[in-house]
Scaffold this active site. Structure first.
Site, PDB file in Angstrom:
ATOM      1  N   LYS A   2       3.048 -36.763  25.557  1.00  0.00           N
ATOM      2  CA  LYS A   2       2.210 -37.444  24.558  1.00  0.00           C
ATOM      3  C   LYS A   2       1.089 -38.227  25.253  1.00  0.00           C
ATOM      4  CE  LYS A   2       4.281 -41.998  23.884  1.00  0.00           C
ATOM      5  NZ  LYS A   2       4.705 -43.059  23.007  1.00  0.00           N
ATOM      6  N   LYS A  28      11.570 -45.627  29.292  1.00  0.00           N
ATOM      7  CA  LYS A  28      11.058 -46.883  29.859  1.00  0.00           C
ATOM      8  C   LYS A  28      11.955 -47.402  30.970  1.00  0.00           C
ATOM      9  CE  LYS A  28       7.968 -48.661  26.377  1.00  0.00           C
ATOM     10  NZ  LYS A  28       7.568 -49.787  25.530  1.00  0.00           N
ATOM     11  N   LYS A  76      -1.271 -44.795  26.669  1.00  0.00           N
ATOM     12  CA  LYS A  76      -2.195 -45.710  27.345  1.00  0.00           C
ATOM     13  C   LYS A  76      -1.677 -46.123  28.714  1.00  0.00           C
ATOM     14  CE  LYS A  76      -0.358 -48.964  24.024  1.00  0.00           C
ATOM     15  NZ  LYS A  76      -0.554 -49.309  22.641  1.00  0.00           N
TER      16      LYS A  76
HETATM   17  P1  TYM Z   1       3.214 -48.279  20.039  1.00  0.00           P
HETATM   18  O1  TYM Z   1       2.580 -49.617  20.174  1.00  0.00           O
HETATM   19  O2  TYM Z   1       3.616 -47.562  21.275  1.00  0.00           O
HETATM   20  O3  TYM Z   1       2.289 -47.302  19.212  1.00  0.00           O
HETATM   21  C1  TYM Z   1       1.711 -47.665  17.948  1.00  0.00           C
HETATM   22  C2  TYM Z   1       1.702 -46.471  17.025  1.00  0.00           C
HETATM   23  O4  TYM Z   1       0.997 -45.374  17.600  1.00  0.00           O
HETATM   24  C3  TYM Z   1       1.794 -44.195  17.535  1.00  0.00           C
HETATM   25  N1  TYM Z   1       1.469 -43.343  18.707  1.00  0.00           N
HETATM   26  C4  TYM Z   1       1.089 -42.055  18.649  1.00  0.00           C
HETATM   27  N2  TYM Z   1       0.895 -41.234  17.604  1.00  0.00           N
HETATM   28  C5  TYM Z   1       0.492 -39.970  17.867  1.00  0.00           C
HETATM   29  N3  TYM Z   1       0.258 -39.494  19.122  1.00  0.00           N
HETATM   30  C6  TYM Z   1       0.440 -40.285  20.216  1.00  0.00           C
HETATM   31  N4  TYM Z   1       0.196 -39.801  21.427  1.00  0.00           N
HETATM   32  C7  TYM Z   1       0.891 -41.643  19.989  1.00  0.00           C
HETATM   33  N5  TYM Z   1       1.152 -42.691  20.820  1.00  0.00           N
HETATM   34  C8  TYM Z   1       1.532 -43.720  20.009  1.00  0.00           C
HETATM   35  C9  TYM Z   1       3.225 -44.701  17.566  1.00  0.00           C
HETATM   36  O5  TYM Z   1       4.113 -43.760  17.008  1.00  0.00           O
HETATM   37  C10 TYM Z   1       3.121 -45.948  16.723  1.00  0.00           C
HETATM   38  O6  TYM Z   1       3.216 -45.620  15.350  1.00  0.00           O
HETATM   39  N6  TYM Z   1       7.861 -49.572  18.740  1.00  0.00           N
HETATM   40  C11 TYM Z   1       6.482 -49.405  18.273  1.00  0.00           C
HETATM   41  C12 TYM Z   1       5.877 -50.680  17.729  1.00  0.00           C
HETATM   42  C13 TYM Z   1       6.653 -51.325  16.649  1.00  0.00           C
HETATM   43  C14 TYM Z   1       6.809 -50.840  15.322  1.00  0.00           C
HETATM   44  C15 TYM Z   1       7.620 -51.818  14.651  1.00  0.00           C
HETATM   45  C16 TYM Z   1       6.330 -49.720  14.646  1.00  0.00           C
HETATM   46  C17 TYM Z   1       7.343 -52.496  16.757  1.00  0.00           C
HETATM   47  N7  TYM Z   1       7.916 -52.797  15.557  1.00  0.00           N
HETATM   48  C18 TYM Z   1       7.939 -51.670  13.303  1.00  0.00           C
HETATM   49  C19 TYM Z   1       6.669 -49.571  13.285  1.00  0.00           C
HETATM   50  C20 TYM Z   1       7.474 -50.527  12.634  1.00  0.00           C
HETATM   51  C21 TYM Z   1       5.647 -48.943  19.428  1.00  0.00           C
HETATM   52  O7  TYM Z   1       5.964 -49.152  20.573  1.00  0.00           O
HETATM   53  O8  TYM Z   1       4.463 -48.380  19.046  1.00  0.00           O
END
Ligand code: TYM
Length: 337
Positions: A201, A119, A204
């Protein structure tokens, strides 16, 4: 004699950022598993809006996206009567514990986080302190609810490991306080890849709209994106090293239909990629259609959405504040009564 031993359910927690419409990757890697975990576990799920502002956000757009994400979580089948479902910023304990944990997290640890490196390369004009300390806030999100498991995609594993380290460190330094959670990564869908560059990966924030399927894409768009997906010149549907594009499509198809790789190979034996891509697109569209219908209904009733958010924040605060005050007492703060 009656059995008086109470079966206590294990706990699970996860969050998603309200930055744009979630992709098929978010859905298969995380969201769908949340729904299926609700019966077996005591669950908490949140819209991680405080995390979203680590990169620049337009206020009006962010406001809309928070409500939309909350509605989408309801639409996929999260049930606010079974699980805690809330918006992170409406539960102040997250920011409070985030600060306390940031003070336990080392510069070197945060510097090693791959999400920070990615990022900060993408947003070179805004490498702010929040972006850097993001994992401490994420650890707070998790540890406040004392979960045993954190269902996430592969990309969040490193953050979950840091959370474990912080929990162990705090427990050793003060006294046992936090449950040490484990990441819970499903085999299928753990890392859904870009349809245009299967070494990356699915994200979005990809500039190329054809690289990802959004959960709001209609059937025609989904079919078109899969038809354009990058494959290879072998024209044979088989799961093998070096066939990243086809492997990705097979994994998606497997995650949606429940079929094994062998079954998929047999189903498409002797047929070209055209047929296969259409079948994947059809299966994905069929999976998303009922969610999209429920989402449209939920978005039509703003008052109900707001009431559910408020109720979720109150219920979550009750749990979170208990952990927060324990932590504060142990660290030596004077608690206001
Ligand atoms: P975020 O918002 O980017 O994504 C949400 C969830 O989707 C999963 N994910 C994927 N899984 C498989 N293939 C992909 N291409 C893919 N893209 C995203 C992510 O692994 C995630 O589980 N930091 C986290 C949000 C967060 C969080 C937390 C998660 C904040 N606090 C506490 C768990 C526990 C994030 O940016 O996810």
């Amino acid at each position: 004699m009656e059995n008086t031993v109470q079966e206590t359910k294990k706990r699970a927690l996860s969050c998603i950022q309200p930055t744009g419409v979630p992709t098929l990757g978010n859905y298969l890697g995380a969201l769908r598993n949340w729904v299926s975990m609700q019966d077996e576990f005591d669950c908490a799920f949140a819209v991680a809006d405080l995390h979203a502002v680590t990169v620049k956000q337009e206020p009006a757009k962010l406001r809309t996206q928070i409500s939309e994400m909350f509605a989408l979580l309801l639409a996929i089948g999260l049930d606010p009567e079974k699980s805690l479902l809330f918006v992170q910023s409406q539960v102040p304990a997250h920011a409070q514990l985030g600060w306390l944990l940031a003070c336990q997290t080392q510069f070197g640890e945060l510097s090693r986080m791959t999400q920070f490196k990615d990022k900060s390369a993408r947003h070179a004009d805004n490498i702010n302190a929040g972006l850097f300390s993001y994992p401490a806030l994420m650890a707070a999100d998790i540890l406040l609810y004392q979960p045993d498991y954190v269902p996430v995609g592969e990309d969040q594993k490193q953050h979950c490991e840091l959370t474990r380290d912080l929990a162990i460190r705090f427990n050793n330094r003060y006294s046992p306080t936090f449950t040490v959670p484990e990441p819970y990564i499903m085999k299928t869908g753990a890392r859904v890849r870009s349809l245009q560059d299967p070494t990356k990966k699915m994200s979005k924030s990809d500039e190329n709209q054809n690289a990802f399927v959004s959960m709001k894409d209609d059937k025609d768009t989904i079919l078109r994106k899969f038809r354009r997906a990058v494959t290879d010149s072998e024209a044979c549907v088989r799961y093998a090293e070096g066939k990243d594009g086809v492997n990705n499509l097979m994994e998606i198809y497997s995650a949606v239909t429940g079929k094994s790789m062998e079954q998929i190979e047999v189903e498409f034996d002797g047929r070209g990629y055209g047929d296969f891509k259409t079948a994947v697109g059809e299966a994905v569209a069929a999976e998303l259609a009922p969610i999209q219908e429920r989402y449209a209904v939920l978005m039509g009733d703003k008052a109900q959405l707001e009431a559910l958010m408020k109720q979720g924040a109150e219920r979550a605060s009750y749990v979170a504040n208990k952990t927060l005050s324990k932590v504060m007492k142990k660290m030596g703060f004077v608690i206001a009564r």
